[in-house]
Write an enzyme that holds these catalytic residues in place. Structure first.
Site, PDB file in Angstrom:
ATOM      1  CE1 TYR A  51      -3.600  -2.528   5.599  1.00  0.00           C
ATOM      2  CE2 TYR A  51      -2.749  -0.266   4.753  1.00  0.00           C
ATOM      3  CZ  TYR A  51      -3.332  -1.521   4.504  1.00  0.00           C
ATOM      4  OH  TYR A  51      -3.580  -2.198   3.131  1.00  0.00           O
TER       5      TYR A  51
ATOM      6  CE  LYS B 217      -1.420  -4.656   3.401  1.00  0.00           C
ATOM      7  NZ  LYS B 217      -1.539  -5.760   2.786  1.00  0.00           N
TER       8      LYS B 217
ATOM      9  CB  SER C 242      -1.014   0.059   1.296  1.00  0.00           C
ATOM     10  OG  SER C 242      -1.436   1.293   1.718  1.00  0.00           O
TER      11      SER C 242
END
Lengths: 329, 329
Positions: free
Chosen positions: A151, A155, A127
């Site tokens: 997050y 990632k 992402s």
């Protein structure tokens, strides 16, 4: 060829499974078996001539990764993740699913390869959340990861693991950093990024939508159809040209909210535009101000990854894929 | 103040403990207790007026991190790691010690903080091994991590964890990417980087040393004394100016092997230089060709981190700290 999609119940997983079912292949390579995994058993796509199996499984639970990999799929597309907001709200769950789940998958592949030669293609969806402000107006392919969410950190760690496991020969991995998906089908949602889709999707069907930020806000977009194209390409292309650098910033369209609205006007007329209600939300404006606006995506473009180049195109893709070809209005 | 050094038995750990013992403080802040941890119990430094405890413990073993953190040290310096060559040779051990050990420490700190307010300073030694070729001649503070060793990947992951745990408020962390330490005291070793130290250290005491690469090879160096200075500064400075970006490329000296040799000539004369034997080793030359040569280290310099600016200085530091002030020759 046997393809496994982990996280197959989500929007992208469903669309990818449908595309593979329709094509019966991945860029010309026939797919005989499709294994669809999610925490709730996904539905088999319509019209798949091969063998489809759908299974409920939590990748982060003991033994699950090994059981999945025991079938030795040639291609594994790993989409399973806790989204940004939830990973921020529940620290343990975010690390368990997004980091441990991914690492357990890679470890299971390594263990399987230790039994008998096995080196699957692994596509890991990363992402643009791996980047954190401040950053340049246009982010190049060598800009560093400084995530501002758990997050994003998870990632970025997944990318490092994938690159190392690939360099060591345990798998043939690629990590792709997806743009924000727009127009996201379905209902309006409360995610901070939701409005980018809402202000187009809702007016296209005669519904009001709320715009919480200024029209000058610029962001990085690709359609669901482009995203599925990315996944298909990542799953099937020769990755040797990537060398040891298996993480790609994918192409997208850098556009302002104003440009989104102008495209809506061109495609669906003033009546649609009038359905956008401006309700400034300082919290959302502050969050969005920390998001990347534009990327060079040079390596990915050179490797044949392609996204839309106008928002008119993104809107038309939505009309074709979600509204049966023409806006109902 | 209570200071814990994990990995206190290594070269840097011993020197840091000795420095704290000599100063009785960390940049003016009195240190009452020094807790030294390594897989083999380290020795207490001479002359420490406070309470020193030395303990054998493996950070990656169950319960160890929690037991260590239960004492609530205000400062934790985490130096413990499997070195590059071993992490490459033993994949499992590298990930267990370098990744799991670090994560278990951070998790133990988070768990301790959940019992009662606790937010220790955590200094994590990272490495320029987080970078992989190709890179620019001079690497800036925003260049991306593309490690070409498992060690480098593990350090980059440790940095991401440290930044996220710090951003979430669980600790007050800083990750410092050390230059190659030169002149490394002790015996010649077989590490690919060993010759950078060997070709100075051995001739300074009348011994031969082998140079396996061309004199044009450029690399990034700092003395052990500078490295201890980095650790002291990282352990004691106000980290608020770093914001959410808690990883620093540290300053060093970019020098060619030829420049090292010229400095040796100036400090110890032609007789010393004549002890360097040229035995080209293509394997070492190839490995070294993939290493960074120079960094801007702008942020770290702005924050007061400083290294040597000439190799003459690096050699003199070695003579003062390891040879009692003058080369025996």
């Amino acid at each position: 060829m046997q393809v496994m999609i982990i996280g197959a119940g989500g929007m992208l997983g469903r669309k990818l499974a449908a595309r593979i079912a329709a094509d019966g292949a991945l860029e010309g390579k026939p797919v005989e078996a499709l294994s669809l995994i999610d925490v709730v058993a996904p539905e088999a796509p319509a019209g798949f001539a091969g063998k489809a199996s759908c299974e409920a499984a939590d990748l982060s639970a003991p033994g699950v990764a090994a059981a999945l990999v025991a079938a030795r799929p040639e291609v594994i597309v790993h989409l399973a993740a806790i989204v940004s907001g939830e990973a921020e709200a529940d620290f343990d769950k975010g690390y368990r699913i997004n980091l441990d789940g991914t690492r357990l998958l890679f470890e299971a592949i390594r263990a399987e390869a230790a039994k008998a030669p096995y080196r699957p293609r692994v596509v890991f969806t990363s992402s643009i959340a791996v980047f954190g402000a401040p950053f340049p107006e246009v982010i190049d392919d060598e800009f560093f990861c400084a995530p501002l969410t758990s997050y994003g950190a998870q990632k970025a760690i997944g990318e490092l693991l994938l690159n190392d496991y690939t360099r060591r020969g345990f798998m043939d991995g690629i990590a792709i950093r997806l743009p924000t998906i727009c127009i996201r089908p379905g209902k309006p949602n409360a995610a901070a990024s939701g409005f980018f889709s809402n202000i187009l999707r809702e007016p296209l069907v005669g519904q009001e939508a709320v715009l919480p930020v200024e029209e000058s806000v610029r962001h990085w977009h690709a359609s669901p159809r482009a995203a599925v194209g990315f996944l298909v390409r990542a799953a099937s292309m020769d990755l040797a040209p990537l060398g040891n650098r298996r993480t790609l910033n994918l192409p997208g369209l850098s556009a302002t909210v104003g440009e989104q609205i102008e495209a809506l006007r061109r495609v669906a007329g003033e009546r649609a535009v009038k359905l956008i209600r401006r309700v400034p939300d300082p919290t959302i404006a502050r969050i969005v101000a920390g998001w990347p606006e534009n990327f060079t995506a040079t390596r990915a473009k050179t490797l044949g990854f392609a996204a839309e180049t106008t928002f008119d195109e993104i809107i038309r893709v939505h009309i074709e894929d979600e509204l049966g070809g023409s806006p109902p209005g």
